[in-house]
Design an enzyme around this catalytic site. Structure first.
Site, PDB file in Angstrom:
ATOM      1  CB  CYS A 256      -0.991  -0.016   1.163  1.00  0.00           C
ATOM      2  SG  CYS A 256      -0.271   0.176   2.812  1.00  0.00           S
ATOM      3  CG  HIS A 305      -4.745   0.237   3.783  1.00  0.00           C
ATOM      4  ND1 HIS A 305      -4.001  -0.635   3.016  1.00  0.00           N
ATOM      5  CD2 HIS A 305      -5.683   0.770   2.945  1.00  0.00           C
ATOM      6  CE1 HIS A 305      -4.482  -0.659   1.780  1.00  0.00           C
ATOM      7  NE2 HIS A 305      -5.490   0.192   1.719  1.00  0.00           N
ATOM      8  CG  HIS A 317      -6.472   0.528  -1.977  1.00  0.00           C
ATOM      9  ND1 HIS A 317      -6.722  -0.041  -0.744  1.00  0.00           N
ATOM     10  CD2 HIS A 317      -7.435   0.005  -2.806  1.00  0.00           C
ATOM     11  CE1 HIS A 317      -7.764  -0.866  -0.823  1.00  0.00           C
ATOM     12  NE2 HIS A 317      -8.210  -0.850  -2.052  1.00  0.00           N
TER      13      HIS A 317
END
Length: 343
Positions: A256, A305, A317
């Site tokens: 990420c 995240h 993402h």
């Protein structure tokens, strides 16, 4: 003479009890097996999602340790280069002082204290040197330079030694985090292996439909992006479909924060490697309605995240292992939206 007796045979009652006990054990085992039915595909998905979240958290810690290792290695290399150059400078200073002593000797008498200095550490000696009439101002100045250079080299060597220890600790931590990530992913894979091919296909199709729906939503109205954020978002769009790999920062795979740091680098902006560090740059945006395309968006309380805001409540993402870079609704990330960051 020893007697030879036949072993006593178990009584019929004892045999009956043992047989009944064994039968009961078999029955209990059978009941236990029946009490733990195979989990449904939704239950498997929930458990694997939880494991993937734990793996991603460990991944960000792994990325942090890897980034620290890289920085330490560079700092140590720089220090070692400084020490090498400093030692060369010190040798030159010592040679110069020796030349002064030689010249003094040729002109009629080198001071015994200078002879002593040339073969020993000058630190204690220098405190007394300025009081000796026999030393010239040039010699005293040269002695001061030597002492200063020696102290600097000692400090740099100590700093390098400390960083080397820190590097060893960081490499140990890196190995632990890597094993932790691999263990979580291994558990998740075992759970997925309990599903049938049809069940796996059903889950994959559901995720694919959700991603397509998010992509269509992005085409709607959204607040315009700033120049740098817009350029970063466009760069990330070129990586849609690229696989997620923990610890990867492009260009052929990402995790990420690897995706977000790579995307901004393409826009000419250097941002930190991990999501927690990325959260501490730029201007924070707490209201989702104020987000603009290209803003960094963070999820979960520990901020493990991060993605890029895509507009209309969607993000672009790298979700987790087994997926690819894609659009997704912020409502389905699995953790709460904490805030955005405008770089």
């Amino acid at each position: 003479m020893a007697s030879h007796r036949r072993p006593k045979q178990p009584s019929r009652t004892r045999v009956t009890v043992l047989t009944a006990t064994a039968a009961a054990a078999v029955a209990l085992t059978s009941q236990a097996a029946q009490a733990a039915p195979k989990p449904s595909k939704d239950q498997v998905k929930a458990k694997t999602d939880a494991l993937y979240e734990q793996a991603e958290k460990a991944t960000e810690e792994y990325d942090g340790a890897k980034d620290k290792q890289k920085k330490l290695e560079q700092e140590i290399a720089d220090l070692q280069d400084k020490v090498a150059r400093g030692q060369s400078d010190l040798n030159t200073l010592r040679d110069g002082l020796g030349s002064l002593a030689s010249a003094q000797y040729r002109t009629g008498g080198i001071d015994p204290s200078v002879q002593l200095f040339l073969s020993s550490n000058p630190d204690d000696y220098l405190d007394k040197a300025s009081k000796l009439d026999q030393l010239s101002a040039q010699q005293i100045e040269q002695l001061k330079k030597v002492q200063k250079k020696q102290r600097m080299l000692a400090q740099q060597r100590q700093e390098a030694s400390t960083k080397l220890k820190d590097l060893a600790d960081t490499r140990t931590e890196l190995g632990k985090k890597k094993k932790e990530v691999q263990a979580k992913l291994g558990q998740a894979q075992k759970l997925l292996n309990t599903l049938t091919a049809q069940e796996k296909a059903t889950l994959a199709a559901k995720e694919e439909r959700a991603s397509r729906d998010s992509a269509r939503s992005v085409l709607g109205d959204a607040k315009p992006a700033s120049g740098r954020a817009g350029a970063a978002f466009q760069a990330a769009q070129t990586k849609i479909g690229t696989p997620y790999v923990y610890g990867a920062s492009g260009p052929s795979s990402f995790d990420c924060s690897g995706l977000t740091s790579w995307a901004y680098a393409q826009a000419g902006v250097s941002i930190p490697r991990t999501s927690q560090e990325q959260a501490n740059i730029g201007t924070r945006i707490y209201s989702q309605s104020d987000l603009q395309v290209g803003d960094l968006v963070f999820f979960f309380g520990d901020l493990h995240h991060v993605g890029l805001y895509a507009g209309n409540g969607q993000i672009l993402h790298a979700p987790r292992t087994g997926t690819v870079v894609r659009y997704e609704s912020m409502s389905t990330i699995g953790g709460p939206f904490e805030f955005g960051v405008r770089v």
